[in-house]
Design a protein around this motif. Structure first.
Motif, PDB file in Angstrom:
ATOM      1  N   LEU B  28       0.973  -1.128  -0.140  1.00  0.00           N
ATOM      2  CA  LEU B  28      -0.092  -0.094   0.108  1.00  0.00           C
ATOM      3  C   LEU B  28       0.797   1.246  -0.044  1.00  0.00           C
ATOM      4  O   LEU B  28       0.550   2.229  -0.568  1.00  0.00           O
ATOM      5  N   VAL B  29       1.850   1.043   0.822  1.00  0.00           N
ATOM      6  CA  VAL B  29       2.664   2.635   0.713  1.00  0.00           C
ATOM      7  C   VAL B  29       3.481   2.505  -0.393  1.00  0.00           C
ATOM      8  O   VAL B  29       3.560   3.925  -0.862  1.00  0.00           O
ATOM      9  N   LEU B  31       2.365   1.724  -3.430  1.00  0.00           N
ATOM     10  CA  LEU B  31       1.307   2.066  -4.162  1.00  0.00           C
ATOM     11  C   LEU B  31       0.861   3.631  -3.869  1.00  0.00           C
ATOM     12  O   LEU B  31       0.741   4.377  -4.941  1.00  0.00           O
ATOM     13  N   ASP B  32       1.039   4.145  -3.106  1.00  0.00           N
ATOM     14  CA  ASP B  32       0.858   5.638  -2.440  1.00  0.00           C
ATOM     15  C   ASP B  32       1.642   6.334  -3.303  1.00  0.00           C
ATOM     16  O   ASP B  32       1.436   7.705  -3.471  1.00  0.00           O
ATOM     17  N   ILE B  35       0.065   6.702  -7.043  1.00  0.00           N
ATOM     18  CA  ILE B  35      -1.574   6.940  -7.120  1.00  0.00           C
ATOM     19  C   ILE B  35      -1.591   8.573  -7.393  1.00  0.00           C
ATOM     20  O   ILE B  35      -1.177   9.456  -6.748  1.00  0.00           O
ATOM     21  N   HIS B  36      -2.571   8.766  -8.414  1.00  0.00           N
ATOM     22  CA  HIS B  36      -2.781  10.085  -8.676  1.00  0.00           C
ATOM     23  C   HIS B  36      -3.879  10.821  -7.767  1.00  0.00           C
ATOM     24  O   HIS B  36      -4.850   9.936  -7.531  1.00  0.00           O
ATOM     25  N   ARG B  37      -3.616  12.136  -7.308  1.00  0.00           N
ATOM     26  CA  ARG B  37      -4.287  12.484  -6.375  1.00  0.00           C
ATOM     27  C   ARG B  37      -5.506  13.401  -7.183  1.00  0.00           C
ATOM     28  O   ARG B  37      -4.956  14.523  -7.583  1.00  0.00           O
ATOM     29  N   HIS B  38      -6.724  13.201  -7.087  1.00  0.00           N
ATOM     30  CA  HIS B  38      -7.626  14.317  -7.546  1.00  0.00           C
ATOM     31  C   HIS B  38      -7.926  15.499  -6.500  1.00  0.00           C
ATOM     32  O   HIS B  38      -7.955  16.461  -6.886  1.00  0.00           O
ATOM     33  N   HIS B  39      -7.746  15.223  -5.447  1.00  0.00           N
ATOM     34  CA  HIS B  39      -8.086  16.274  -4.430  1.00  0.00           C
ATOM     35  C   HIS B  39      -6.775  16.474  -3.444  1.00  0.00           C
ATOM     36  O   HIS B  39      -6.310  15.570  -3.012  1.00  0.00           O
ATOM     37  N   GLY B  49       2.290   7.842   1.727  1.00  0.00           N
ATOM     38  CA  GLY B  49       2.547   7.211   2.982  1.00  0.00           C
ATOM     39  C   GLY B  49       1.841   7.807   4.117  1.00  0.00           C
ATOM     40  O   GLY B  49       2.229   7.552   5.443  1.00  0.00           O
TER      41      GLY B  49
END
Lengths: 584, 82
Positions: B28-29, B31-32, B35-39, B49
């Motif tokens: 998960l970390v 992946l973080d 990951i594209h952040r929308h907000h 992380g």
């Protein structure tokens, strides 16, 4: 067929016939009532119904809009689930109390004016107290007594607020309330008492764990959530609620660490969860009010499920303390798994209902640029998983085997839990179902990669914290001080010193109140207004002298008397409601 | 013996379960980071992380602060009100 049937009428009037049925017919009847109420909500269209003119005032029983409908749906659904879970209960009185209680909540939700609200508000308190009294233990009787005192106080505040509001505006319409004056202050005080906002919320973790196994399931649903509803109706956007709600969310979590009683631990998590809703109402944007509504909807289901799970363990083992439980999952695996669905839902694990509802509130805080609110709500979220999802199930169902020979609870209890669990998952998997019911149009997608990963990170690292501290987290045989100390212990010290002084003051205040308020109202009133005020006033006096009377006898009242007393008030209120229903 | 017992009553199976959880945490970390952040509302939304760190800190804070409050002030014997 009339175009609008009040679900409260179905539940409350229907409950009268409960004692006339026997055996299987009675069970069917008990399920038919909430089902009919649900149908009546389902077939309603938005509008205003049940409007009567009561001595120059407009009384509205049915304000039907998206907000009231959302709460009405979930209230009728949980009534059905709760009834199913409680079908095995033998006492008719218990069933009647549950039905009247559920009906009162419906009455609050559809009330369009303050007088209707007030009547159902009192009903809510006086019907639910029976769900505690039917536990028939000394602790329950005492808790019921404190419960009704606090709620009588809440009723007095509401009545006083309405009275002042009426003298200023000459209107009883229940819409957004102006918070600047004393009237608004009294009304919001009454609402936040029922929402269990600290420091006025200690009645909740005091009373709910003492209620009967099924009674507690009903109680988790109605009182606090109808308070959230009236707050959303009357005080959306009141900034003080943001901070009260945020404190509340953390407050409940802190107490949950220290708690040994399973249902009391869950009760503290009601406080925490309702904190999210109160904060959202305070933020007051469309998204936030949507969040409060969605979270109330989801919360009612998973909290009922959690109380049903812990209640089943109590019902089958007779134990509710973590220090005396352990290893039950071997003999009650179905109960354990159903409980875990509730645990995952409240912890907002993806694919469970809390994930799609709580995140609206947290996102609303972010969109309104409230970093501290966001941080504390997220912290409380970790605490929720820590206790309800990890600590409680671990020490109740697993951990060291306490050697209890238990069985799964009766089928009707499992079915009730199963229904709630199904809905928890259904809403989590198909959030559109819930989002379509919300008061405002919503364009919110919970299942984005960033949100799922973000949530899972919080949850897993909370698990790591739990795993590291597991030895320190077991139950301890202690109780925790809360603000109920002031009327449980503080009052006792105080009365020991000034017993006579209080008795004297009681008489003086009581007499003074009667003379001043009655006399002045008689003087100012004229014609129909006179009669109107007389009624409101009589009710003010009634509840006020009730509180004074009760407080002076605080330590002396016998259980039987309290029950008789509550019965008398129930009957009185019931008659009043009937009058309102039929004669107007 | 129900199927839950078949997992939880065997220490080596519980160990495998824990291993899986640790692995997911790490994944998960990682992946973080991608990951594209929308907000992005707050500065910490940009830190990969962050929620792991904050989740862990929250959990430990809640336990420690509550226990300290309990020991020094809030926790009383069960017969306190009798």
């Amino acid at each position: 067929m009339p175009d609008w049937v009040h679900p409260a009428a179905i539940l409350i009037l229907g409950s009268v016939l409960v004692p006339f049925f026997k055996g299987r017919v009675k069970k069917v009847y008990l399920l038919v009532l909430p089902a009919l109420a649900f149908l009546s909500v389902l077939t309603m269209s938005e509008g205003t119904y049940g409007v009567y003119h009561f001595l120059g005032q407009e009384i509205t029983f049915g304000r039907v809009d998206k907000l009231s409908l959302a709460f009405a749906y979930i209230f009728t659904i949980v009534s059905f689930i709760g009834m199913c879970y409680g079908l095995h209960v033998r006492e008719d009185g218990h069933h009647i109390a549950s039905l009247v209680y559920a009906g009162s909540a419906m009455g609050v939700v559809f009330a369009g004016d303050f007088l209707t609200l007030l009547v159902f508000w009192e009903f809510l308190a006086f019907s639910s107290v029976f769900l505690i009294l039917y536990r028939r233990t000394r602790a329950a009787n005492n808790a019921a007594f404190r419960y009704i005192l606090v709620h009588a106080f809440s009723g007095v505040c509401l009545m006083g607020g309405i009275f002042l509001q009426y003298t200023q505006t000459h209107s009883l319409a229940f819409n957004l309330v102006d918070l600047s004056g004393l009237a608004g202050g009294l009304i919001i005080t009454s609402f936040i008492i029922n929402a269990a906002v600290p420091p006025l919320g200690a009645w909740l973790p005091d009373a709910y764990p003492e209620a009967t196994v099924t009674g507690a399931v009903f109680m988790t649903a109605f009182t606090t959530k109808s308070a959230v509803y009236v707050l959303a109706r009357g005080f959306a956007g009141a900034e003080i609620l943001i901070w009260l709600g945020t404190i509340m969310a953390v407050y409940g979590v802190v107490y949950a660490v220290l708690e040994n009683d399973t249902r009391r631990l869950l009760a503290y998590h009601i406080v925490s969860q309702v904190g999210y809703m109160v904060a959202a109402v305070g933020i007051g944007t469309e998204m936030a009010v949507n969040g409060a509504t969605a979270h109330a909807f989801a919360h009612i289901l998973y909290k009922a499920l959690l109380f049903m799970g812990a209640g089943s363990v109590l019902y089958m083992t007779g134990r509710s303390k973590l220090t005396e439980l352990g290893g039950v999952y071997k003999t009650m695996p179905i109960t354990f798994m159903l409980y875990m669905v509730g645990g995952f839902a409240i912890s907002s694990v993806p694919l469970f209902s809390g994930f799609v509802s709580k995140s609206i509130v947290v996102s609303a805080a972010a969109e309104s640029h409230l970093p501290w609110v966001w941080l504390f709500l997220t912290l409380a979220s970790a605490g929720t998983f820590l206790h309800t999802g990890l600590k409680l199930p671990y020490f109740m169902f697993m951990a060291k085997d306490a050697g209890i020979k238990a069985k799964e609870p009766p089928t009707n209890m499992l079915v009730g839990m199963g229904l709630a669990a199904f809905l928890c998952i259904f809403i989590g998997v198909y959030p559109k179902f819930l989002y379509n019911l919300l008061p405002y149009a919503i364009d919110y997608r919970p299942y984005t990669p960033e949100h799922v990963v973000w949530t899972l990170e919080i949850l897993l690292l909370t698990w790591l914290g739990f795993y590291i501290y597991i030895k320190k987290l077991g139950g301890e045989s202690t109780i925790s001080l809360d603000t109920d100390w002031f009327y449980r212990k503080g009052a006792r010290h105080f009365m020991w010193v000034a017993d006579r002084a209080i008795a004297a003051a009681d008489t003086v205040v009581g007499e003074g109140y009667k003379t001043v308020v009655l006399a002045s109202s008689i003087r100012t009133a004229s014609g129909s207004l006179k009669f109107d005020l007389g009624i409101i006033d009589g009710m003010v006096n009634g509840v006020a002298s009730t509180v004074l009377n009760l407080s002076s006898r605080m330590r002396r009242v016998q259980t039987g008397q309290l029950q008789h007393y509550a019965v008398a008030i129930m009957i009185g209120l019931f008659v009043l409601l009937n009058v309102v229903f039929f004669l107007l | 013996m129900n199927f839950l017992e078949k997992i939880f009553e065997y220490p080596h199976r519980v160990k495998i379960l824990k291993g899986i959880i640790y692995a997911v945490m790490v994944v998960l970390v990682i992946l973080d980071f991608f990951i594209h952040r929308h907000h992005e509302f707050f500065f910490w939304d940009k830190i990969p992380g962050f929620s792991s760190v904050y989740g862990f800190i929250s959990c430990v804070l809640i336990i420690v602060v509550s226990k300290v409050l309990g020991k020094w002030w809030l926790q009383k014997g069960e017969d306190y009100y009798d």
